[in-house]
Design an enzyme around this catalytic site. Structure first.
Site, PDB file in Angstrom:
ATOM      1  CD  GLU A 100      -2.894  -1.258   2.303  1.00 11.89           C
ATOM      2  OE1 GLU A 100      -3.897  -1.867   2.256  1.00 11.89           O
ATOM      3  OE2 GLU A 100      -2.697  -0.418   3.220  1.00 11.89           O
ATOM      4  CB  CYS A 113       2.933   7.411   3.279  1.00 13.56           C
ATOM      5  SG  CYS A 113       3.207   6.138   4.613  1.00 13.56           S
ATOM      6  CB  CYS A 120       7.350  -5.290   9.181  1.00 12.58           C
ATOM      7  SG  CYS A 120       8.788  -4.492  10.080  1.00 12.58           S
ATOM      8  CB  CYS A 124       6.383  -2.426  16.656  1.00 13.77           C
ATOM      9  SG  CYS A 124       7.978  -1.999  16.142  1.00 13.77           S
ATOM     10  CB  CYS A 127       3.048  -1.985  14.119  1.00 16.64           C
ATOM     11  SG  CYS A 127       3.200  -1.758  12.156  1.00 16.64           S
ATOM     12  N   GLY A 167       6.900  -1.939   6.444  1.00 21.17           N
ATOM     13  CA  GLY A 167       8.008  -2.429   6.186  1.00 21.17           C
ATOM     14  C   GLY A 167       8.988  -1.645   6.886  1.00 21.17           C
ATOM     15  CD  GLU A 168      13.384  -0.447  10.083  1.00 26.92           C
ATOM     16  OE1 GLU A 168      12.469  -0.012  10.781  1.00 26.92           O
ATOM     17  OE2 GLU A 168      14.122   0.442   9.674  1.00 26.92           O
ATOM     18  CG  LEU A 222      11.904   7.349  21.787  1.00 23.45           C
ATOM     19  CD1 LEU A 222      13.185   6.699  21.408  1.00 23.45           C
ATOM     20  CD2 LEU A 222      12.310   8.851  21.928  1.00 23.45           C
ATOM     21  CB  CYS A 341       0.633   5.825  11.346  1.00 24.50           C
ATOM     22  SG  CYS A 341       1.902   6.881  10.600  1.00 24.50           S
TER      23      CYS A 341
HETATM   24  N1  SAH Z   1       9.169   0.566  10.211  1.00 29.94           N
HETATM   25  C1  SAH Z   1       9.421   1.856  10.121  1.00 29.94           C
HETATM   26  C2  SAH Z   1       8.543   2.715   9.232  1.00 29.94           C
HETATM   27  C3  SAH Z   1       7.117   2.130   9.120  1.00 29.94           C
HETATM   28  S1  SAH Z   1       6.072   2.429  10.506  1.00 29.94           S
HETATM   29  C4  SAH Z   1       9.135   2.397  11.542  1.00 29.94           C
HETATM   30  O1  SAH Z   1       8.865   1.578  12.393  1.00 29.94           O
HETATM   31  O2  SAH Z   1       9.472   3.575  11.737  1.00 29.94           O
HETATM   32  C5  SAH Z   1       5.667   3.892  10.550  1.00 29.94           C
HETATM   33  C6  SAH Z   1       5.301   4.682  11.852  1.00 29.94           C
HETATM   34  O3  SAH Z   1       4.048   4.185  12.092  1.00 29.94           O
HETATM   35  C7  SAH Z   1       6.167   4.208  13.027  1.00 29.94           C
HETATM   36  O4  SAH Z   1       6.544   5.334  13.674  1.00 29.94           O
HETATM   37  C8  SAH Z   1       5.238   3.178  13.633  1.00 29.94           C
HETATM   38  O5  SAH Z   1       5.650   3.037  14.899  1.00 29.94           O
HETATM   39  C9  SAH Z   1       3.930   4.048  13.449  1.00 29.94           C
HETATM   40  N2  SAH Z   1       3.032   2.826  13.931  1.00 29.94           N
HETATM   41  C10 SAH Z   1       2.724   1.859  13.577  1.00 29.94           C
HETATM   42  N3  SAH Z   1       1.428   1.179  13.956  1.00 29.94           N
HETATM   43  C11 SAH Z   1       0.826   2.246  14.417  1.00 29.94           C
HETATM   44  C12 SAH Z   1      -0.565   2.218  14.928  1.00 29.94           C
HETATM   45  N4  SAH Z   1      -1.386   1.053  14.949  1.00 29.94           N
HETATM   46  N5  SAH Z   1      -0.836   3.340  15.145  1.00 29.94           N
HETATM   47  C13 SAH Z   1      -0.035   4.728  15.062  1.00 29.94           C
HETATM   48  N6  SAH Z   1       1.184   4.687  14.558  1.00 29.94           N
HETATM   49  C14 SAH Z   1       1.584   3.416  14.296  1.00 29.94           C
HETATM   50 FE1  SF4 Z   2       7.592  -1.917  13.776  1.00 27.22          FE
HETATM   51 FE2  SF4 Z   2       7.627  -0.310  11.746  1.00 27.22          FE
HETATM   52 FE3  SF4 Z   2       7.952  -3.031  11.301  1.00 27.22          FE
HETATM   53 FE4  SF4 Z   2       5.703  -1.869  12.227  1.00 27.22          FE
HETATM   54  S1  SF4 Z   2       6.745  -1.444  10.180  1.00 27.22           S
HETATM   55  S2  SF4 Z   2       6.389  -3.816  12.882  1.00 27.22           S
HETATM   56  S3  SF4 Z   2       6.354  -0.271  13.462  1.00 27.22           S
HETATM   57  S4  SF4 Z   2       9.292  -1.658  12.312  1.00 27.22           S
END
Ligand code: SAH
Ligand code: SF4
Length: 369
Positions: A100, A113, A120, A124, A127, A167-168, A222, A341
């Site tokens: 997406e 975006c 990924c 986390c 996510c 993705g990361e 963070l 996000c």
């Molecule tokens: N993997 C990378 C980039 C993709 S995630 C990263 O983790 O930075 C983009 C942002 O969305 C990150 O800051 C992530 O922590 C945040 N995010 C993930 N799941 C979310 C959710 N359910 N609600 C709000 N932000 C979220």
């Molecule tokens: Fe964590 Fe970013 Fe991967 Fe989601 S996309 S699992 S926030 S590293």
């Protein structure tokens, strides 16, 4: 009768080549370098993918190119506009995977975006992409192809790109760096280093490598002010804890006084949103050039988390502001079309883990208020 075993090699995808790759190809073939530069412009600036339409390339070159290569874009499975102007594309990749891409207009700014992987592996807790598991890295063409599609729709490149989709990005290092080079290249999308932002959950060795090869802007997920909580929310922290992550981020922006690190901090009710957390965050970021983006958690079924109430987010933000930290709350955009996000899911067939699939959900994207 014996069948003939023919392996059909897919043609070279020119979308996978940045400036250096194009120069190498043209050098190898003995073609003139400036035709290679024009070819990049045709593909990315003008959106032309058929060689016969590239009228300033010699006919013989066009024929040779057609024999050898093609411009292979991800297909658009569907495109969804949202009530607030956000648009989401679901792109279909050659192997049937789906990713997406989201476009967020906001005044003069249009932010795209972009996804960097199918799923990924970092898992986390909050996510939904992470919950889907990991399938594979995207190629350069699949990353930059997302921008190609958006540019055609807008009639010009977007003003900003954030690698905050699925993705990361630092776990797909080479392809992401090459794709970001194209984003910044005048022959392609011509975006400045302040307008391409890579968001990472903090893979420290890759961040140190990135500093050597790219000057894009940095956002870091963070989400917690101490290792104990971050270990739980962002499991990669167990490998690269805060005392390694923060100095690596500082080193990344060292030497450019205009730069700040954007810290993303998802507001999870009762988990990381108290006054004590705000105070700890202020201490952690003392002396680091910072902007804090507070992201209201975008819920999805089965996540087990709730979104902090708006008043609590505002109180948290005010506390940061009083300490001199720049802090904004992102507003959720596109939630009616599942584009927020951390809610991007595409269609991932997890190859990294063997588990019962967890619930698939959709989300919305975030922009700055
Ligand atoms: N993997 C990378 C980039 C993709 S995630 C990263 O983790 O930075 C983009 C942002 O969305 C990150 O800051 C992530 O922590 C945040 N995010 C993930 N799941 C979310 C959710 N359910 N609600 C709000 N932000 C979220
Ligand atoms: Fe964590 Fe970013 Fe991967 Fe989601 S996309 S699992 S926030 S590293």
């Amino acid at each position: 009768m014996m069948g003939l075993l023919v392996t059909v090699q897919p043609r070279l995808n020119l979308l996978d080549l940045g400036r250096a790759g194009m120069e190498a190809l043209f050098g190898e073939r003995g073609w003139k370098a400036f035709h290679g530069r024009n070819l990049l412009k045709w593909i990315h600036k003008h959106g032309v993918t058929h060689f016969e339409e590239m009228t300033d390339l010699p006919k013989a070159l066009r024929t040779e190119l057609a024999d050898l290569a093609e411009v292979r874009l991800p297909g658009v499975a569907h495109e969804q506009p949202s009530d607030d102007g956000t648009r989401k594309w679901v792109l279909q990749l050659a192997d049937g995977q789906r990713i997406e891409t989201v476009l967020i207009p906001d005044g003069h700014r249009t932010t795209v975006c972009v996804s960097s992987q199918v799923g990924c592996a970092l898992d986390c807790r909050f996510c939904s992409t992470g919950r889907q598991g990991f399938n594979r890295n995207l190629s350069v063409g699949e990353i930059v192809g997302q921008l190609w599609h958006v540019t055609r729709l807008l009639g010009r490149p977007p003003t900003n790109v954030v690698l905050m989709g699925m993705g990361e990005p630092l776990a797909n290092f080479d392809a992401v760096v090459r794709a970001m080079d194209l984003m910044q290249d005048d022959l392609a999308y011509g975006l400045s280093k302040y307008r391409v932002t890579l968001s990472t959950s903090g893979i420290v060795p890759a961040l140190n490598r990135l500093r050597e090869v790219s000057d894009v802007s940095l956002a870091v997920s963070l989400h917690a002010p101490d290792n104990a909580l971050r270990d739980e929310l962002v499991p990669i922290n167990r490998k690269y804890p805060l005392e390694e992550l923060i100095p690596a981020c500082e080193a990344f922006i060292a030497g450019d006084k205009r730069r700040k690190i954007t810290w993303e901090y998802v507001m999870l009710e009762g988990i990381n949103d108290s006054v004590a957390h705000a105070k700890a965050l202020i201490r952690l970021l003392q002396g680091v050039p910072s902007k804090v983006n507070l992201i209201p958690f975008n819920p999805f079924p089965g996540s087990g988390y709730g979104t902090s109430p708006a008043e609590r987010i505002e109180a948290f933000r005010q506390r940061l502001l009083r300490s001199g930290l720049m802090a904004i709350t992102r507003k959720t955009r596109g939630d009616d079309i599942s584009a927020a996000c951390g809610q991007l899911v595409g269609r991932v067939r997890d190859r990294s883990r063997r588990q019962v699939p967890r619930p698939a959900v959709g989300g919305g994207v975030e922009v700055r208020r």
